[in-house]
Motif scaffolding. Structure first.
Motif, short mmCIF file in Angstrom:
data_model
loop_
_atom_site.label_atom_id
_atom_site.label_comp_id
_atom_site.label_asym_id
_atom_site.label_seq_id
_atom_site.Cartn_x
_atom_site.Cartn_y
_atom_site.Cartn_z
N HIS A 1 -6.35 28.75 -6.31
CA HIS A 1 -5.39 28.68 -5.36
C HIS A 1 -4.62 26.93 -5.58
O HIS A 1 -5.66 26.14 -5.39
CB HIS A 1 -5.78 28.72 -4.18
CG HIS A 1 -6.10 30.35 -3.79
ND1 HIS A 1 -4.86 31.38 -3.54
CD2 HIS A 1 -7.06 30.97 -4.09
CE1 HIS A 1 -5.86 32.31 -3.63
NE2 HIS A 1 -7.04 32.19 -3.91
N LEU A 2 -3.53 26.80 -5.50
CA LEU A 2 -2.94 25.74 -5.94
C LEU A 2 -1.55 25.19 -4.93
O LEU A 2 -1.20 26.48 -4.40
CB LEU A 2 -2.49 25.51 -7.46
CG LEU A 2 -3.25 26.05 -8.43
CD1 LEU A 2 -2.62 26.26 -9.59
CD2 LEU A 2 -4.49 25.06 -8.66
N THR A 3 -1.31 24.08 -4.73
CA THR A 3 0.07 23.95 -4.00
C THR A 3 0.88 22.80 -4.71
O THR A 3 0.27 22.14 -5.61
CB THR A 3 -0.39 23.62 -2.56
OG1 THR A 3 0.94 23.77 -1.86
CG2 THR A 3 -1.09 22.15 -2.32
N ASN A 4 2.05 22.62 -4.38
CA ASN A 4 2.83 21.72 -4.96
C ASN A 4 2.55 20.29 -4.69
O ASN A 4 2.25 20.16 -3.26
CB ASN A 4 4.29 22.18 -4.82
CG ASN A 4 4.92 22.06 -3.60
OD1 ASN A 4 4.31 22.77 -2.73
ND2 ASN A 4 5.69 21.11 -3.17
N VAL B 1 0.94 28.72 -5.08
CA VAL B 1 0.56 29.15 -6.59
C VAL B 1 -0.74 29.74 -6.69
O VAL B 1 -1.75 29.12 -6.49
CB VAL B 1 0.57 28.19 -7.59
CG1 VAL B 1 0.81 28.76 -8.92
CG2 VAL B 1 2.08 27.44 -7.73
N SER B 2 -1.02 30.94 -7.01
CA SER B 2 -2.11 31.53 -7.46
C SER B 2 -2.29 32.13 -8.52
O SER B 2 -1.35 32.56 -9.37
CB SER B 2 -2.31 32.73 -6.05
OG SER B 2 -1.75 33.74 -6.63
N ARG B 3 -3.50 31.85 -9.18
CA ARG B 3 -3.82 32.33 -10.43
C ARG B 3 -5.09 33.24 -10.47
O ARG B 3 -5.92 33.11 -10.02
CB ARG B 3 -4.00 31.38 -11.20
CG ARG B 3 -2.79 30.12 -11.67
CD ARG B 3 -3.32 29.12 -12.48
NE ARG B 3 -3.02 29.48 -14.09
CZ ARG B 3 -3.12 28.70 -15.16
NH1 ARG B 3 -3.54 27.30 -14.77
NH2 ARG B 3 -2.95 29.18 -16.23
N GLY C 1 6.45 19.91 -14.80
CA GLY C 1 5.55 19.04 -15.52
C GLY C 1 4.53 18.24 -14.68
O GLY C 1 4.00 17.21 -15.18
N THR C 2 4.56 18.35 -13.55
CA THR C 2 3.62 17.80 -12.32
C THR C 2 2.50 18.95 -12.27
O THR C 2 2.77 19.94 -11.77
CB THR C 2 4.22 17.52 -11.06
OG1 THR C 2 5.35 16.87 -11.35
CG2 THR C 2 3.29 17.00 -10.16
N ALA C 3 1.34 18.40 -12.49
CA ALA C 3 0.06 19.39 -12.24
C ALA C 3 -0.01 19.65 -10.55
O ALA C 3 0.24 18.91 -9.77
CB ALA C 3 -1.06 18.83 -12.47
N PRO C 4 -0.08 21.03 -10.45
CA PRO C 4 -0.18 21.22 -8.82
C PRO C 4 -1.46 20.44 -8.25
O PRO C 4 -2.46 20.19 -9.07
CB PRO C 4 -0.14 22.72 -8.83
CG PRO C 4 -0.74 23.18 -10.10
CD PRO C 4 0.01 22.04 -11.21
N THR C 5 -1.65 20.75 -6.85
CA THR C 5 -2.90 20.15 -6.37
C THR C 5 -3.77 21.46 -6.15
O THR C 5 -3.29 22.43 -5.74
CB THR C 5 -2.69 19.71 -4.96
OG1 THR C 5 -1.64 18.52 -5.15
CG2 THR C 5 -3.94 19.07 -4.29
N LEU C 6 -5.08 21.16 -6.55
CA LEU C 6 -6.10 22.17 -6.25
C LEU C 6 -6.46 22.42 -5.03
O LEU C 6 -6.77 21.53 -4.22
CB LEU C 6 -7.44 21.99 -7.07
CG LEU C 6 -8.35 22.84 -7.07
CD1 LEU C 6 -8.23 24.37 -7.74
CD2 LEU C 6 -9.68 22.29 -7.72
N LEU D 1 -3.71 25.88 -22.45
CA LEU D 1 -2.94 26.60 -21.41
C LEU D 1 -2.88 25.79 -20.05
O LEU D 1 -3.87 25.87 -19.16
CB LEU D 1 -3.59 27.97 -21.02
CG LEU D 1 -2.64 28.82 -20.10
CD1 LEU D 1 -1.55 29.15 -20.82
CD2 LEU D 1 -3.68 30.29 -20.11
N ARG D 2 -1.75 25.23 -19.84
CA ARG D 2 -1.38 24.20 -18.59
C ARG D 2 -0.31 24.79 -17.93
O ARG D 2 0.72 24.90 -18.47
CB ARG D 2 -1.28 22.72 -19.48
CG ARG D 2 -2.66 22.26 -20.07
CD ARG D 2 -2.50 20.83 -20.38
NE ARG D 2 -3.49 20.33 -21.41
CZ ARG D 2 -3.28 19.25 -22.10
NH1 ARG D 2 -2.14 18.61 -21.88
NH2 ARG D 2 -4.27 18.79 -22.88
#
Length: 705
Positions: free
Chosen positions: A76-79, A97-99, A56-61, A50-51
């Motif tokens: 909490h992530l950002t682009n 981006v929050s999960r 296609g680019t992993a966000p920054t943690l 689950l990615r």
């Protein structure tokens, strides 16, 4: 049995509910393959990938955490810069981006929120990649299988996808991923959502993953979260409360209490602590009994659930494959395809030589702690069967000892708590031939016999009580004559099948102290050696002294530090009056906990403590682990010297000590036969004073200073 997989590529985070648990990385991603992550249910990995990515680019943690109540994981992530879609590219760090996710009743609930903090509209291509390999936990741990079942074609339609696996055991398993909004693109391994966001606008997506279809929504997410938090809160509230030790110490206590609540499952027989995540998130006999012993003085209800569950699964037949015999108590229970097919014996496995005497020992201590004779009466047939197996096994041994030898090669070669293949050996490093009689196991049998005598006398069976007491006396004499080594001034680790003693300095005799078997002068020698630098590395007691063959501070059992082992040794020291030594060990383990975010792992490496450096982690240790979480409570019990006797309606506080840096401590709502008593401890000069702070006068509180 030691795990064999390499460590995860980055820090992992785990959630658990019932027979489901999840392990992910700090971004919330699951990578699968040979990693130990995924969503597992009933011993099967139901989600192996689950990615989340932005086109296609992993966000920054930015950050990741699990809430204090251990229910909700959030990241909490950002682009990174987004590619242009009909306009200029979005800059880096403008999309948040929050999960947020949790488990409830076999389902993963997740909320993903994307918010645009740019000053212009932005297109956010949110992509979720997923897969379900349906691998059995033993496969994830590295076992090879000759063949597997089949994977029917996945079904992707509308707002959900269904992944299938037809196992060789005849069970059809499936994983359904359902979304609150229909993806722009959906296939068997990917969902893509095109989000056009104005400045300060958010897009919110709800997802559920389970064996059947859900209808994800904000309201459904909130309701499930409330239920999940309420259930864990109810488990956390069971038993007496500890507080007032200071911010750090109280944080350790609460973290440990919450981890035990997290690992405990509400079964029909009562609460039962599963052993640990990820490898052992299932019922184990020995681990649960030790956890129940650690918490018995505060929360006897956990012990009741453990005893009831194990009694229901007591062996009724002989099986060399399962190492079972009538009367034995379960070592391990597993669900999953490999267990169902008999590819491994661990579906219901009995290859633990110590679990049966520990079961009887716990029953005796439970009665003294609670006075609950009605429950013991219901348990009595199981106790008789258990002691019957112990006696038959000892009668078959030339020395009258309880020994083990596995029935088949698929079983565990060593069947004490140190169950890796090289954990029992001779002074020359050679491995012994069975049957092997471990020193600490004889101590467990000794107390089990005395417990049966006490329980029988309460039932009016005085002849049986005298017979069990006499047998315990004979066993004690045998242990003292066969295991004590005057040259080592220590007890031998074990006796092998030829009668030869394993003259090895290991931590096992610390457990012998715990049950009070050694003569006082010999106990003093054991305590001195366990406190010496060859054993004590500054963070606790090593499992093996540094000058012994096979010593390796990075090994699973031959030189590492196990918090539950340290706690049992400390409790044994306190039983012989060495409460200050026990308190020193509590201080060492507390300091170790501060370096592990207040969550003690299953074990850590046994390298000597170096100034300014943390303890060295063991890379594949379970965390959380039930008996590591329970260690603080047994260590505190050893230091405070609190003994609750509900049969007599009395609390005895014997020469109490407080951990270093803790000036006062409260124990509130300690249940004594239905009455609630509060205790207060305070350091005054070089003494620790104790008193009743609240509670009825008909409960006697006796303090010896």
């Amino acid at each position: 049995m030691a795990p064999t997989l390499p460590p995860s590529r980055q820090a992992s985070y785990s959630l658990k509910d019932g027979d489901s648990f999840l392990v992910c990385d700090a971004r919330g991603d699951i990578h699968g393959g040979d990693e130990a992550d995924g969503l597992f249910h009933d011993g099967t990995r139901a989600l192996s990938r689950l990615r989340l990515s932005l086109d296609g680019t992993a966000p920054t943690l930015l950050s990741a955490a699990i809430a204090q109540d251990r229910v909700v994981f959030s990241a909490h992530l950002t682009n990174r810069p987004l590619p242009p879609i009909g306009g200029s590219a979005a800059g880096q760090g403008v999309i948040h981006v929050s999960r947020s996710r949790f488990l409830w009743q076999g389902r993963l609930h997740e909320r993903i929120t994307c918010t645009n903090y740019d000053r212009v509209p932005v297109s956010v291509p949110l992509v979720l990649e997923f897969a379900a390999d349906f691998r059995d936990m033993f496969e994830v741990r590295g076992m090879e299988r000759a063949r597997r079942g089949s994977y029917p074609q996945a079904e992707a339609r509308g707002d959900r996808v269904v992944l299938h696996y037809d196992g060789l055991d005849g069970v059809s398993r499936r994983t359904v991923l359902a979304f609150s909004a229909a993806p722009t693109v959906l296939d068997h391994g990917m969902a893509r959502f095109e989000c056009r966001l104005a400045p300060r606008e958010s897009f919110e997506l709800y997802m559920e993953v389970g064996a059947d279809a859900g209808e994800p929504s904000a309201a459904r997410h909130r309701r499930a979260m409330v239920h999940a938090r309420r259930a864990l809160r109810a488990r956390r509230r069971s038993g007496a409360r500890l507080h007032g030790g200071g911010l750090l110490f109280d944080a350790w206590v609460e973290r440990s209490r919450t981890d035990i609540a997290l690992l405990a499952s509400d079964l029909p027989s009562g609460r039962y602590p599963y052993a640990g995540i990820p490898w052992f998130s299932t019922p184990f006999g020995r681990d649960a009994i030790v956890t129940a012993l650690q918490t018995l003085w505060l929360d006897p209800d956990l012990a009741r659930g453990v005893l009831a569950y194990l009694a229901e699964r007591q062996a009724a037949e002989d099986s060399s494959f399962r190492d079972s015999a009538p009367g034995k108590i379960m070592h391990e229970a597993r669900k999953g395809e490999m267990a169902a097919l008999g590819e491994v014996p661990f579906g219901l496995y009995y290859g633990g030589v110590d679990t049966t005497p520990l079961f009887v020992l716990l029953a005796g201590r439970y009665l003294r702690r609670t006075g609950d004779r009605a429950f013991i009466d219901r348990l009595w047939p199981a106790l008789e069967r258990a002691i019957g197996w112990i006696e038959r096994s000892c009668d078959a041994d030339p020395d009258g000892l309880l020994a083990y030898a596995r029935g088949e090669a698929s079983g565990l070669s060593n069947q004490g708590w140190k169950d890796s293949e090289d954990s029992v050996f001779h002074a020359d490093g050679s491995l012994p031939q069975g049957p092997v009689a471990l020193v600490e196991v004889q101590g467990y049998v000794y107390e089990a016999l005395l417990a049966m005598a006490m329980l029988a006398r309460g039932r009016g069976a005085h002849d049986a009580a005298r017979a069990w007491e006499a047998r315990a006396g004979r066993l004690r004499e045998t242990v003292e004559s066969r295991f004590w080594d005057p040259d080592l001034e220590f007890y031998a680790l074990a006796r092998d099948g030829s009668g030869r003693m394993c003259r090895v300095l290991a931590s096992n005799p610390g457990h012998l102290l715990y049950v009070g078997l050694p003569a006082p002068e010999r106990a003093a020698h054991v305590i001195a050696q366990l406190g010496s630098p060859r054993f004590d590395n500054g963070w606790g007691v090593r499992t093996l002294a540094t000058d012994q063959p096979r010593y390796n501070p990075m090994s699973y059992h031959n030189g590492s530090v196990w918090p539950h082992d340290v706690a049992l040794c400390a409790a044994g020291m306190a039983r012989y009056g060495a409460r200050r030594q026990a308190t020193r060990l509590l201080g060492e383990v507390f300091e170790a906990a501060t370096h592990f975010d207040m969550r003690l792992p299953e074990l850590f490496c046994g390298f000597p403590r170096s100034a300014g450096e943390p303890p060295i982690a063991y890379p594949v240790a379970c965390m959380p682990q039930a008996w590591s979480a329970g260690a603080v409570f047994m260590l505190l019990h050893a230091c405070l010297g609190v003994e609750v006797d509900a049969v007599e309606g009395r609390i005895l506080i014997d020469h109490p000590q407080l951990p270093p840096g803790v000036e006062r401590l409260r124990v509130d709502a300690l249940d004594v036969g239905g009455a609630r008593v509060d205790l207060a401890f305070e350091r005054v000069g070089d003494r620790v004073l104790a008193a009743r702070a609240a509670g009825p006068d008909d409960v006697q509180v006796v303090v010896r200073l």
